[in-house]
Design a protein around this motif. Structure first.
Motif, mmCIF file in Angstrom:
data_model
loop_
_atom_site.group_PDB
_atom_site.id
_atom_site.type_symbol
_atom_site.label_atom_id
_atom_site.label_comp_id
_atom_site.label_asym_id
_atom_site.label_seq_id
_atom_site.Cartn_x
_atom_site.Cartn_y
_atom_site.Cartn_z
ATOM 1 N N ASN A 75 0.820 -1.057 0.046
ATOM 2 C CA ASN A 75 -0.036 -0.057 0.080
ATOM 3 C C ASN A 75 0.944 1.448 0.015
ATOM 4 O O ASN A 75 1.058 1.661 1.064
ATOM 5 N N THR A 76 1.333 1.631 -1.065
ATOM 6 C CA THR A 76 2.202 2.707 -1.099
ATOM 7 C C THR A 76 1.586 4.387 -0.919
ATOM 8 O O THR A 76 2.171 5.040 -1.006
ATOM 9 N N SER A 77 0.192 4.309 -0.827
ATOM 10 C CA SER A 77 -0.204 5.557 -0.245
ATOM 11 C C SER A 77 0.118 5.789 1.205
ATOM 12 O O SER A 77 0.085 7.163 1.559
ATOM 13 N N GLU A 78 0.504 4.528 1.937
ATOM 14 C CA GLU A 78 0.655 4.766 3.295
ATOM 15 C C GLU A 78 2.498 4.588 3.395
ATOM 16 O O GLU A 78 2.975 5.062 4.465
ATOM 17 N N PHE A 79 2.974 3.869 2.690
ATOM 18 C CA PHE A 79 4.399 3.611 2.760
ATOM 19 C C PHE A 79 5.253 4.014 1.565
ATOM 20 O O PHE A 79 4.664 4.048 0.582
ATOM 21 N N ARG A 110 4.923 -7.017 7.070
ATOM 22 C CA ARG A 110 4.357 -5.544 7.513
ATOM 23 C C ARG A 110 5.496 -4.651 7.054
ATOM 24 O O ARG A 110 5.165 -3.514 6.637
ATOM 25 N N THR A 111 6.657 -4.745 7.813
ATOM 26 C CA THR A 111 7.694 -4.039 7.327
ATOM 27 C C THR A 111 8.777 -4.211 6.405
ATOM 28 O O THR A 111 9.258 -3.654 5.598
ATOM 29 N N PRO A 138 6.985 4.048 6.935
ATOM 30 C CA PRO A 138 5.786 5.045 6.720
ATOM 31 C C PRO A 138 5.919 6.172 6.235
ATOM 32 O O PRO A 138 7.033 6.882 6.527
ATOM 33 N N LYS A 139 4.915 6.929 5.352
ATOM 34 C CA LYS A 139 5.091 8.135 5.043
ATOM 35 C C LYS A 139 4.586 9.202 6.140
ATOM 36 O O LYS A 139 3.775 8.567 6.936
ATOM 37 N N GLU A 140 5.233 10.325 6.090
ATOM 38 C CA GLU A 140 4.892 11.320 7.318
ATOM 39 C C GLU A 140 3.397 11.753 6.694
ATOM 40 O O GLU A 140 3.101 12.078 5.513
ATOM 41 N N LYS A 141 2.549 11.927 7.857
ATOM 42 C CA LYS A 141 1.355 12.388 7.531
ATOM 43 C C LYS A 141 1.080 13.935 7.864
ATOM 44 O O LYS A 141 2.066 14.624 8.169
#
Length: 141
Positions: A75-79, A110-111, A138-141
């Protein structure tokens, strides 16, 4: 190939513009349920001085297809994905034609993810095999 898979291949190809993948003429050609295949031409541009495919070019191909597979299957929208380790064994020399790299998932955590990438010639003979570990950060939010 269905339209969704064609669209995904188109997206990852577009992402490779003006990168090493474009420099090496790597082309993503097939997407399956748990694998990705790419091809690369073998020309003097990727030779070592004695006229055979350079091992570094094979490692670059292996990491490119493995990292692209991680990008597709996570899920590259989150990672975002980074390669953290790669090892390779080159078993056959090749001077011309094309090589084909197939990245298949061994472990999808997961990682961290572990990929096997087999590089073959047009006749299916094994040229090199690599193991690639990628990490999902994780991408910064």
């Amino acid at each position: 190939m269905n339209a969704d898979k064609e669209k995904i291949l188109s997206i990852i190809t577009e992402r490779c513009k003006k990168t090493l993948m474009e420099t090496l003429n790597i082309e993503y050609t097939e997407l399956g349920e748990d694998y990705l295949i790419a091809k690369m031409p073998v020309t003097p541009k990727v030779h070592q001085p004695d006229g055979v495919l350079h091992g570094g070019a094979m490692v670059a191909l292996a990491e490119s297809v493995g990292s692209a597979a991680s990008y597709i299957f996570l899920n590259t929208s989150e990672f975002f994905v980074r390669g953290i380790e790669i090892s390779a064994n080159h078993v056959k020399s090749i001077r011309e034609g094309e090589v084909f790299a197939k990245a298949t998932i061994i472990h999808k955590g997961r990682t961290t993810q572990l990929w096997e990438i087999k590089i073959t010639d047009k006749d299916g003979n094994l040229v090199s095999v690599s193991k690639l570990t990628t990490i999902a950060l994780p991408k910064e939010k």
